[in-house]
Design a protein around this motif. Structure first.
Motif, short mmCIF file in Angstrom:
data_model
loop_
_atom_site.label_atom_id
_atom_site.label_comp_id
_atom_site.label_asym_id
_atom_site.label_seq_id
_atom_site.Cartn_x
_atom_site.Cartn_y
_atom_site.Cartn_z
N GLU A 81 14.38 -11.30 -9.81
CA GLU A 81 13.60 -11.94 -10.64
C GLU A 81 14.00 -13.46 -10.28
O GLU A 81 12.85 -14.16 -10.75
N ALA A 82 14.92 -13.73 -10.22
CA ALA A 82 14.85 -15.15 -9.72
C ALA A 82 13.90 -15.35 -8.30
O ALA A 82 13.86 -16.96 -8.21
N THR A 83 14.05 -14.62 -7.06
CA THR A 83 13.58 -15.00 -6.36
C THR A 83 12.07 -15.12 -5.80
O THR A 83 11.35 -15.54 -4.98
N TYR A 84 12.12 -13.42 -6.44
CA TYR A 84 10.52 -13.34 -5.77
C TYR A 84 9.39 -13.12 -6.55
O TYR A 84 7.85 -13.17 -5.99
N THR A 85 9.66 -14.47 -8.05
CA THR A 85 8.46 -14.70 -8.54
C THR A 85 7.77 -15.76 -8.93
O THR A 85 6.96 -16.47 -9.84
N GLY A 86 8.19 -17.24 -8.08
CA GLY A 86 7.61 -18.25 -7.31
C GLY A 86 6.55 -17.94 -7.32
O GLY A 86 5.71 -17.07 -6.58
N ASP A 87 5.52 -19.42 -7.25
CA ASP A 87 5.09 -20.15 -6.53
C ASP A 87 5.39 -20.68 -4.98
O ASP A 87 4.11 -20.20 -3.71
N ASP A 88 6.00 -20.71 -4.59
CA ASP A 88 6.76 -20.99 -3.27
C ASP A 88 8.00 -20.87 -2.46
O ASP A 88 9.36 -21.74 -3.59
N PRO A 89 8.69 -19.98 -2.35
CA PRO A 89 7.75 -18.01 -2.19
C PRO A 89 6.84 -17.90 -2.20
O PRO A 89 7.46 -17.33 -3.71
N LEU A 90 5.78 -17.33 -2.31
CA LEU A 90 5.16 -16.77 -3.02
C LEU A 90 4.90 -15.21 -2.23
O LEU A 90 4.61 -14.98 -1.33
N PHE A 91 5.78 -14.59 -3.05
CA PHE A 91 6.06 -13.23 -2.31
C PHE A 91 5.56 -12.21 -2.64
O PHE A 91 4.70 -12.20 -3.65
N HIS A 92 4.92 -10.81 -1.92
CA HIS A 92 4.33 -9.70 -1.14
C HIS A 92 5.72 -8.83 -1.33
O HIS A 92 5.72 -8.58 -0.81
N ALA A 93 5.25 -7.29 -2.08
CA ALA A 93 5.25 -6.00 -2.18
C ALA A 93 4.19 -5.81 -1.41
O ALA A 93 3.46 -5.56 -1.11
N ILE A 94 4.73 -5.16 -0.22
CA ILE A 94 4.59 -4.11 0.39
C ILE A 94 4.08 -3.20 0.53
O ILE A 94 5.72 -2.55 0.28
N ILE A 95 3.13 -1.81 0.20
CA ILE A 95 3.00 -0.72 -0.36
C ILE A 95 2.42 0.29 0.39
O ILE A 95 1.10 0.07 1.43
N ASP A 96 3.33 1.36 0.56
CA ASP A 96 2.59 2.31 1.02
C ASP A 96 1.50 3.14 0.19
O ASP A 96 1.74 3.56 -0.39
N ARG A 97 0.04 3.10 1.18
CA ARG A 97 -1.18 3.54 0.48
C ARG A 97 -0.48 5.20 0.09
O ARG A 97 -0.99 6.02 -0.28
N GLU A 98 0.33 5.40 1.08
CA GLU A 98 0.06 6.88 1.23
C GLU A 98 0.89 7.72 -0.10
O GLU A 98 0.84 8.72 -0.55
N THR A 99 2.64 7.13 -0.21
CA THR A 99 3.18 7.06 -0.92
C THR A 99 3.01 6.45 -2.17
O THR A 99 3.45 6.97 -3.25
N GLY A 100 2.40 5.42 -2.20
CA GLY A 100 2.17 4.59 -2.98
C GLY A 100 2.86 3.66 -3.70
O GLY A 100 3.09 3.00 -4.92
N ARG A 101 4.55 3.79 -2.96
CA ARG A 101 5.79 2.89 -3.59
C ARG A 101 5.79 1.55 -2.11
O ARG A 101 5.84 1.31 -1.50
#
Length: 235
Positions: A81-101
């Motif tokens: 919450e403190a690290t992944y939610t800002g504008d720079d760095p702008l984090f993206h979660a990588i989702i496996d489309r087969e599992t949705g996770r």
């Protein structure tokens, strides 16, 4: 573009006629055949990521990151919450489309729209995606946004000079090694020499073609093994 000199005959570099500052990377998803990249959201991605990272029983993946590992999901959630939610760095979660996770993260950072420069970093691929075509596609999607969608001039990759897997990955993905900044950082109480890599906009079309050729399902056999390596497709 042409080389220019000043009134004293000194070279002053290539003129960039018509250059304007580029847009900052948006938070809209990036969609591929194997994965989808979404702006990080703790409610949607946090538990999946903690579970995926827990597959790394020896916590090797955290060695060259400036944080972690985390013993509990609550501890990880507070960090994310403190690290992944800002504008720079702008984090993206990588989702496996087969599992949705969610199975990993990557970010844009040191975003410099005025000069058209951005870095990819904080890359953390869980064992669920390491060595997979999904991981390669995620990196391709991030490059495609930077160059094709936003029109940036330079895309950077930096890592601890001792991080051999990261250096190999940069070379495989088409980055050019530019040098090592000695004693560039201190993290986790130790020195870091930082290796720098880049891709320029003029290099991107050939790299893009290689990615798209490599990612084509026809490049994989029935067991999912590649028929021809990515670096071979570049040349």
């Amino acid at each position: 573009m042409s080389e220019r000199t000043n009134d004293l005959g000194q070279p002053v570099g290539v003129e960039l006629a018509g250059w304007t500052a580029r847009p900052a990377p948006p938070r809209t998803p990036m969609q591929g055949r194997l994965c989808r990249l979404e702006s990080y959201d703790g409610a949607r991605h946090g538990q999946d990521l903690f579970a995926a990272y827990a597959l790394d029983a020896e916590a090797r993946n955290w060695t060259y990151l400036g944080y972690g590992p985390f013993a509990t999901s609550e501890e990880f959630a507070r960090f994310a919450e403190a690290t992944y939610t800002g504008d720079d760095p702008l984090f993206h979660a990588i989702i496996d489309r087969e599992t949705g996770r969610a199975v990993g993260v990557a970010s844009y950072l040191r975003i410099d729209p005025a000069n058209g420069v951005v870095e990819v970093g904080h890359i953390h691929f869980s064992p669920a995606m390491q060595g997979t075509a999904l991981a390669t596609e995620a990196m391709y999607l991030m490059m495609r946004r930077v160059f094709d969608e936003l029109g940036y001039r330079r895309y950077e990759w930096k890592c601890d000079a001792l991080n051999a897997p990261s250096r190999r990955a940069a070379a495989r993905l088409g980055f050019t090694y530019e040098g090592t900044f000695r004693q560039a950082m201190i993290y986790k109480g130790r020195n870091r020499d930082t290796a720098w890599f880049s891709i320029l906009d003029g290099e991107w079309p050939a790299i893009r073609d290689a990615f798209e050729s490599w990612l084509d399902p026809a490049n994989f056999d029935e067991a999912g093994r590649q028929k021809r390596r990515l670096d071979a497709r570049r040349g």
